[in-house]
Motif scaffolding. Structure first.
Motif, PDB file in Angstrom:
ATOM      1  N   ALA A  77      -1.166   3.185   2.496  1.00 19.05           N
ATOM      2  CA  ALA A  77      -1.383   4.257   1.524  1.00 19.05           C
ATOM      3  C   ALA A  77      -1.493   5.614   2.215  1.00 19.05           C
ATOM      4  O   ALA A  77      -0.947   6.621   1.725  1.00 19.05           O
ATOM      5  N   ALA A  78      -2.175   5.658   3.360  1.00 19.65           N
ATOM      6  CA  ALA A  78      -2.333   6.932   4.075  1.00 19.65           C
ATOM      7  C   ALA A  78      -1.020   7.440   4.645  1.00 19.65           C
ATOM      8  O   ALA A  78      -0.788   8.652   4.722  1.00 19.65           O
ATOM      9  N   ALA A  79      -0.130   6.533   5.026  1.00 17.17           N
ATOM     10  CA  ALA A  79       1.143   6.929   5.632  1.00 17.17           C
ATOM     11  C   ALA A  79       2.053   7.670   4.665  1.00 17.17           C
ATOM     12  O   ALA A  79       3.013   8.323   5.096  1.00 17.17           O
ATOM     13  N   THR A  80       1.790   7.587   3.357  1.00 20.13           N
ATOM     14  CA  THR A  80       2.609   8.332   2.400  1.00 20.13           C
ATOM     15  C   THR A  80       2.338   9.831   2.478  1.00 20.13           C
ATOM     16  O   THR A  80       3.136  10.631   1.971  1.00 20.13           O
ATOM     17  N   LYS A  81       1.221  10.206   3.072  1.00 18.63           N
ATOM     18  CA  LYS A  81       0.887  11.624   3.196  1.00 18.63           C
ATOM     19  C   LYS A  81       1.705  12.254   4.314  1.00 18.63           C
ATOM     20  O   LYS A  81       2.433  13.214   4.126  1.00 18.63           O
ATOM     21  N   ARG A  82       1.563  11.700   5.482  1.00 20.70           N
ATOM     22  CA  ARG A  82       2.360  12.063   6.657  1.00 20.70           C
ATOM     23  C   ARG A  82       1.990  11.089   7.745  1.00 20.70           C
ATOM     24  O   ARG A  82       0.928  10.456   7.696  1.00 20.70           O
ATOM     25  N   ALA A 123      -6.844   8.904  -4.864  1.00 21.16           N
ATOM     26  CA  ALA A 123      -5.653   8.156  -5.291  1.00 21.16           C
ATOM     27  C   ALA A 123      -5.249   7.134  -4.239  1.00 21.16           C
ATOM     28  O   ALA A 123      -4.920   5.981  -4.566  1.00 21.16           O
ATOM     29  N   ARG A 124      -5.274   7.533  -2.976  1.00 23.71           N
ATOM     30  CA  ARG A 124      -4.901   6.600  -1.903  1.00 23.71           C
ATOM     31  C   ARG A 124      -5.948   5.504  -1.732  1.00 23.71           C
ATOM     32  O   ARG A 124      -5.621   4.365  -1.432  1.00 23.71           O
ATOM     33  N   GLY A 125      -7.210   5.846  -1.924  1.00 22.78           N
ATOM     34  CA  GLY A 125      -8.251   4.822  -1.883  1.00 22.78           C
ATOM     35  C   GLY A 125      -8.064   3.805  -2.994  1.00 22.78           C
ATOM     36  O   GLY A 125      -8.192   2.591  -2.774  1.00 22.78           O
ATOM     37  N   PHE A 126      -7.743   4.276  -4.186  1.00 25.38           N
ATOM     38  CA  PHE A 126      -7.486   3.382  -5.318  1.00 25.38           C
ATOM     39  C   PHE A 126      -6.295   2.473  -5.035  1.00 25.38           C
ATOM     40  O   PHE A 126      -6.359   1.255  -5.253  1.00 25.38           O
ATOM     41  N   ALA A 127      -5.206   3.035  -4.530  1.00 28.54           N
ATOM     42  CA  ALA A 127      -4.006   2.243  -4.243  1.00 28.54           C
ATOM     43  C   ALA A 127      -4.314   1.153  -3.223  1.00 28.54           C
ATOM     44  O   ALA A 127      -3.898  -0.010  -3.381  1.00 28.54           O
ATOM     45  N   ALA A 128      -5.039   1.502  -2.152  1.00 25.88           N
ATOM     46  CA  ALA A 128      -5.360   0.522  -1.111  1.00 25.88           C
ATOM     47  C   ALA A 128      -6.214  -0.610  -1.654  1.00 25.88           C
ATOM     48  O   ALA A 128      -5.984  -1.789  -1.352  1.00 25.88           O
ATOM     49  N   GLY A 187       0.829  -1.205   0.000  1.00 26.93           N
ATOM     50  CA  GLY A 187       0.000   0.000   0.000  1.00 26.93           C
ATOM     51  C   GLY A 187       0.862   1.253   0.000  1.00 26.93           C
ATOM     52  O   GLY A 187       0.603   2.220  -0.738  1.00 26.93           O
ATOM     53  N   PHE A 188       1.911   1.250   0.814  1.00 23.38           N
ATOM     54  CA  PHE A 188       2.833   2.391   0.873  1.00 23.38           C
ATOM     55  C   PHE A 188       3.597   2.536  -0.437  1.00 23.38           C
ATOM     56  O   PHE A 188       3.695   3.629  -1.007  1.00 23.38           O
ATOM     57  N   LEU A 189       4.147   1.416  -0.953  1.00 24.96           N
ATOM     58  CA  LEU A 189       4.983   1.484  -2.146  1.00 24.96           C
ATOM     59  C   LEU A 189       4.184   1.869  -3.392  1.00 24.96           C
ATOM     60  O   LEU A 189       4.645   2.679  -4.214  1.00 24.96           O
ATOM     61  N   VAL A 190       3.002   1.286  -3.551  1.00 23.82           N
ATOM     62  CA  VAL A 190       2.179   1.616  -4.719  1.00 23.82           C
ATOM     63  C   VAL A 190       1.777   3.085  -4.695  1.00 23.82           C
ATOM     64  O   VAL A 190       1.850   3.789  -5.711  1.00 23.82           O
ATOM     65  N   MET A 191       1.391   3.591  -3.525  1.00 25.19           N
ATOM     66  CA  MET A 191       1.004   4.994  -3.433  1.00 25.19           C
ATOM     67  C   MET A 191       2.200   5.904  -3.636  1.00 25.19           C
ATOM     68  O   MET A 191       2.084   6.966  -4.278  1.00 25.19           O
ATOM     69  N   ALA A 192       3.367   5.499  -3.128  1.00 29.16           N
ATOM     70  CA  ALA A 192       4.578   6.295  -3.354  1.00 29.16           C
ATOM     71  C   ALA A 192       4.890   6.377  -4.847  1.00 29.16           C
ATOM     72  O   ALA A 192       5.290   7.439  -5.360  1.00 29.16           O
ATOM     73  N   GLY A 193       4.706   5.269  -5.564  1.00 32.20           N
ATOM     74  CA  GLY A 193       4.919   5.275  -7.005  1.00 32.20           C
ATOM     75  C   GLY A 193       3.940   6.186  -7.725  1.00 32.20           C
ATOM     76  O   GLY A 193       4.313   6.906  -8.668  1.00 32.20           O
ATOM     77  N   ILE A 194       2.679   6.168  -7.309  1.00 33.13           N
ATOM     78  CA  ILE A 194       1.669   7.055  -7.914  1.00 33.13           C
ATOM     79  C   ILE A 194       2.031   8.512  -7.675  1.00 33.13           C
ATOM     80  O   ILE A 194       1.943   9.354  -8.584  1.00 33.13           O
TER      81      ILE A 194
END
Length: 332
Positions: A287-292, A250-255, A148-155
């Motif tokens: 996914a949420a952790a990529t925000k802060r 975007a984060r919802g989609f990644a998750a 979840g973190f890696l996919v969102m970081a890539g997006i």
């Protein structure tokens, strides 16, 4: 009496399937509802449809549940074990639903089977339990969190210079697809668990032989989980969709993409029953952790993890207690 017990077990198994549906409705739709990609009623209808379809896509998990975990034997005594396991799972599902905690229906069922089987002195296949149940249940949330973190970081890297408004609109449309995939994965995983328990009861009652899953068992399990999903579990939807973290589209989609992928791999390749609740919740946190770091409400996440830890032992204790009561009442 054995025929009556078989019918009772099938009815309780379908009740568990129904509670699984409304308990786990949040798995498929909470992120899409919280990002306003879908309205609640449309999301529930879509989730119910794809849960129904997903239930017919495989039987590997059903075989693991029905034939790989515990040998209950034959006759009324064996049926009492299966019934006690289901009562333990349903009891824990209702308790956590009332508290609004997204606990694991899978863990509840497996805990109920283990507790009732142990109380009855049944033969538990510990090699299968450890490799096909415990290990996937422990590893899958970690995979969901990391991916979840890696996919969102890539997006984020790919779209770092894009305008926020158009990006959000595109991902809201994409969430229609990812939420459907998530619902399909939930049906694929969780409906099979009920199929496995029903077949276990049929074998114990002498009404089925071999390792196949009868078509009518698939139909009943699919309809029950789909109906439960449509009824929804709004308490848990609020927890998973809003209280753990505020997600953008975007984060919802990644998750959802990560969680559904983990469910497909576990069911179709490894035939392993994993918790959809744990997988999607972990993917949401990742996914949420990529925000802060503060984007995740860690107090809520800790209480959720606490419910996960308690689920199997609590359901096992309830299942064992139910078996002792049933043994006395039925005289088996």
């Amino acid at each position: 009496m054995e025929l009556v017990l078989v019918l009772v077990v099938v009815a309780v198994a379908l009740t568990f399937d129904f509670t699984n549906g409304f308990h786990d409705a949040a798995n498929a739709i909470a992120t899409s509802v919280s990002t306003r990609a879908l309205t609640p009623r449309i999301a529930l209808g879509m989730a119910a449809l794809f849960n129904l379809i997903g239930a017919f896509l495989g039987t590997g998990v059903a075989a693991t549940i029905g034939f790989g975990i515990v040998d209950v034997g034959m006759g009324a005594h064996a049926l009492a074990v299966v019934l006690a396991a289901l009562l333990g799972a349903v009891g824990w599902n209702l308790t956590t639903w009332w508290r609004g905690l997204p606990s694991s229906s899978t863990g509840a069922l497996l805990g109920g089977l283990a507790g009732a089987g142990a109380a009855a002195g049944s033969n538990l296949h510990w090699d299968v339990v450890l490799t096909h149940v415990v290990a996937p249940m422990l590893v899958s949330p970690v995979i969901g969190l990391v991916l979840g973190f890696l996919v969102m970081a890539g997006i984020l890297r790919r779209l770092r210079n894009a305008a926020r408004g158009p990006v959000d609109r595109r991902f809201r449309l994409l969430q229609t697809v990812s939420a459907s995939a998530m619902a399909l994965g939930h049906g694929l995983q969780d409906a099979q668990k009920t199929m496995g328990v029903i077949v276990l009861a049929l074998v114990a009652g002498g009404h089925h032989s071999g390792r196949g899953i009868p078509w009518w068992v698939q139909v009943l399990a699919a309809v029950a989980i789909s109906a439960g999903t449509y009824c929804g579990g709004w308490r848990i939807i609020r927890t998973l969709g809003r209280r753990i973290a505020q997600l953008d589209p975007a984060r919802g989609f990644a998750a959802e993409v990560v969680a559904s992928s983990v469910l497909y791999v576990a069911a179709l390749i490894f035939h392993a029953p994993v918790s959809t609740t744990q997988v999607v919740s972990s993917a949401v946190v990742g996914a949420a952790a990529t925000k802060r770091r503060s984007a995740v409400r860690w107090r809520v996440a800790r209480s959720m993890v606490g419910a996960w830890v308690l689920t199997m032992p609590a359901a096992a204790l309830i299942g064992a207690g139910c078996y002792l009561v049933l043994r006395t009442v039925l005289g088996v």
